[in-house]
Design a protein around this motif. Structure first.
Motif, PDB file in Angstrom:
ATOM      1  N   LYS A  46      28.775  36.802 -13.676  1.00 38.82           N
ATOM      2  CA  LYS A  46      27.488  36.597 -14.457  1.00 38.82           C
ATOM      3  C   LYS A  46      27.042  37.726 -15.470  1.00 38.82           C
ATOM      4  O   LYS A  46      26.155  37.590 -16.093  1.00 38.82           O
ATOM      5  CB  LYS A  46      26.324  36.392 -13.405  1.00 38.82           C
ATOM      6  N   GLU A  47      28.169  38.669 -15.605  1.00 38.02           N
ATOM      7  CA  GLU A  47      27.927  39.883 -16.293  1.00 38.02           C
ATOM      8  C   GLU A  47      29.110  39.854 -17.113  1.00 38.02           C
ATOM      9  O   GLU A  47      30.393  39.585 -17.060  1.00 38.02           O
ATOM     10  CB  GLU A  47      27.783  41.084 -15.611  1.00 38.02           C
ATOM     11  N   ASP A  48      29.103  40.840 -18.316  1.00 32.30           N
ATOM     12  CA  ASP A  48      30.310  41.379 -19.077  1.00 32.30           C
ATOM     13  C   ASP A  48      31.293  42.126 -18.146  1.00 32.30           C
ATOM     14  O   ASP A  48      30.689  42.791 -17.260  1.00 32.30           O
ATOM     15  CB  ASP A  48      29.928  42.001 -20.211  1.00 32.30           C
ATOM     16  N   HIS A  49      32.451  41.991 -18.344  1.00 34.21           N
ATOM     17  CA  HIS A  49      33.475  42.743 -17.573  1.00 34.21           C
ATOM     18  C   HIS A  49      34.452  43.069 -18.540  1.00 34.21           C
ATOM     19  O   HIS A  49      34.700  42.388 -19.698  1.00 34.21           O
ATOM     20  CB  HIS A  49      34.209  41.904 -16.468  1.00 34.21           C
ATOM     21  N   GLU A  50      35.363  44.125 -18.336  1.00 34.63           N
ATOM     22  CA  GLU A  50      36.475  44.426 -19.202  1.00 34.63           C
ATOM     23  C   GLU A  50      37.463  44.255 -18.157  1.00 34.63           C
ATOM     24  O   GLU A  50      37.793  44.551 -16.923  1.00 34.63           O
ATOM     25  CB  GLU A  50      36.385  46.019 -19.498  1.00 34.63           C
ATOM     26  N   PHE A  51      39.078  44.496 -18.853  1.00 39.65           N
ATOM     27  CA  PHE A  51      40.328  44.576 -18.346  1.00 39.65           C
ATOM     28  C   PHE A  51      40.828  45.409 -19.166  1.00 39.65           C
ATOM     29  O   PHE A  51      41.201  45.294 -20.280  1.00 39.65           O
ATOM     30  CB  PHE A  51      40.868  43.356 -18.518  1.00 39.65           C
ATOM     31  N   VAL A  67      40.494  44.319 -23.039  1.00 36.12           N
ATOM     32  CA  VAL A  67      39.402  43.388 -23.679  1.00 36.12           C
ATOM     33  C   VAL A  67      38.217  43.384 -22.906  1.00 36.12           C
ATOM     34  O   VAL A  67      38.050  43.573 -21.472  1.00 36.12           O
ATOM     35  CB  VAL A  67      40.097  41.971 -23.816  1.00 36.12           C
ATOM     36  N   ARG A  68      37.057  43.012 -23.430  1.00 35.64           N
ATOM     37  CA  ARG A  68      36.102  42.914 -22.939  1.00 35.64           C
ATOM     38  C   ARG A  68      35.277  41.403 -23.122  1.00 35.64           C
ATOM     39  O   ARG A  68      35.668  40.891 -24.114  1.00 35.64           O
ATOM     40  CB  ARG A  68      34.681  43.812 -23.566  1.00 35.64           C
ATOM     41  N   LEU A  69      34.984  40.807 -21.904  1.00 36.20           N
ATOM     42  CA  LEU A  69      34.657  39.637 -21.842  1.00 36.20           C
ATOM     43  C   LEU A  69      33.178  39.097 -21.270  1.00 36.20           C
ATOM     44  O   LEU A  69      32.740  39.540 -20.358  1.00 36.20           O
ATOM     45  CB  LEU A  69      35.741  38.810 -21.002  1.00 36.20           C
ATOM     46  N   GLY A  70      32.771  38.321 -22.100  1.00 36.37           N
ATOM     47  CA  GLY A  70      31.363  37.868 -21.805  1.00 36.37           C
ATOM     48  C   GLY A  70      31.410  36.765 -20.368  1.00 36.37           C
ATOM     49  O   GLY A  70      32.575  36.261 -20.262  1.00 36.37           O
ATOM     50  N   PRO A  71      30.338  36.618 -19.698  1.00 37.10           N
ATOM     51  CA  PRO A  71      30.470  35.572 -18.702  1.00 37.10           C
ATOM     52  C   PRO A  71      31.123  34.304 -19.475  1.00 37.10           C
ATOM     53  O   PRO A  71      30.615  33.633 -20.328  1.00 37.10           O
ATOM     54  CB  PRO A  71      28.811  35.213 -18.127  1.00 37.10           C
ATOM     55  N   GLY A  72      31.981  33.620 -18.344  1.00 35.47           N
ATOM     56  CA  GLY A  72      32.511  32.242 -18.736  1.00 35.47           C
ATOM     57  C   GLY A  72      33.689  32.242 -19.846  1.00 35.47           C
ATOM     58  O   GLY A  72      34.225  31.375 -20.189  1.00 35.47           O
ATOM     59  N   LYS A  73      33.823  33.391 -20.481  1.00 38.45           N
ATOM     60  CA  LYS A  73      34.807  33.667 -21.425  1.00 38.45           C
ATOM     61  C   LYS A  73      36.213  33.986 -20.865  1.00 38.45           C
ATOM     62  O   LYS A  73      36.539  34.383 -19.887  1.00 38.45           O
ATOM     63  CB  LYS A  73      34.401  34.721 -22.404  1.00 38.45           C
ATOM     64  N   THR A  74      37.238  33.499 -21.720  1.00 37.11           N
ATOM     65  CA  THR A  74      38.596  33.704 -21.310  1.00 37.11           C
ATOM     66  C   THR A  74      39.392  34.547 -22.626  1.00 37.11           C
ATOM     67  O   THR A  74      38.972  34.208 -23.785  1.00 37.11           O
ATOM     68  CB  THR A  74      39.394  32.365 -21.139  1.00 37.11           C
ATOM     69  N   ALA A  75      40.418  35.166 -22.337  1.00 38.14           N
ATOM     70  CA  ALA A  75      41.217  36.139 -23.151  1.00 38.14           C
ATOM     71  C   ALA A  75      42.460  36.129 -22.707  1.00 38.14           C
ATOM     72  O   ALA A  75      42.724  35.819 -21.651  1.00 38.14           O
ATOM     73  CB  ALA A  75      40.550  37.242 -23.623  1.00 38.14           C
ATOM     74  N   GLU A  76      43.535  36.317 -23.680  1.00 35.45           N
ATOM     75  CA  GLU A  76      44.936  36.569 -23.344  1.00 35.45           C
ATOM     76  C   GLU A  76      45.383  37.887 -23.848  1.00 35.45           C
ATOM     77  O   GLU A  76      44.775  38.432 -24.673  1.00 35.45           O
ATOM     78  CB  GLU A  76      45.790  35.574 -23.837  1.00 35.45           C
TER      79      GLU A  76
END
Length: 153
Positions: free
Chosen positions: A78-83, A112-121
């Motif tokens: 429910k929060e922004d997260h990073e990898f 990468v930083r992702l908002g809630p519900g977002k996907t990245a590769e």
């Protein structure tokens, strides 16, 4: 008098926004400890990593040296997260910078930083043996346990 205040404020904003935020640009000159960006057309395999409060799933990944991994990163929280994939030492140093600049934008192939519900590769080739860390460096997330490890054999 009002004109000078407006001009002074505009100049201050211009100076603040033109100062680079340190933490990512050092990689461009020396490479990455955990390997190098991979070829998106030739991954060895795909690993899905879920980012949520305050954990990564899976928290441990094993790969072979030279293997290219396509990480599919999904923020199920429910929060922004990073990898951010690096050594523990690099992530700790970067975490200190993030405390001063919590909304820092990432422009690196290893993070990468992702908002809630977002996907990245992110596609990465592991060229060096060792244990590397992926971590969320948003202030306090790492401290609450949001880290994972990649072991390269």
């Amino acid at each position: 008098m009002k004109t000078r205040i407006v001009v002074g404020a505009a100049l201050a904003v211009a100076l603040i926004t033109s100062v680079p935020v340190h933490g990512h640009e050092q990689h461009r000159s020396r490479g990455y400890a955990a390997g190098e960006p991979g070829d998106a057309n030739q991954p060895s395999r795909t690993i899905e990593v879920l980012l949520s409060e305050m954990e990564f799933t899976p928290a441990r990944i094993a790969v072979s040296r030279g293997e290219q991994i396509r990480f599919v990163l999904r923020n199920t929280g429910k929060e922004d997260h990073e990898f951010l994939l690096a050594t523990k030492k690099e992530n700790l140093k970067h975490a200190a910078v993030m405390k001063k600049h919590p909304h820092m934008a990432h422009d690196e192939p290893n993070g990468v930083r992702l908002g809630p519900g977002k996907t990245a590769e992110l596609v990465w080739r592991f060229t060096r043996p060792g244990t590397f860390e992926y971590s969320c460096l948003i202030p306090n997330h790492r401290e609450y346990g949001m880290t994972g490890h990649v072991t390269v054999k």
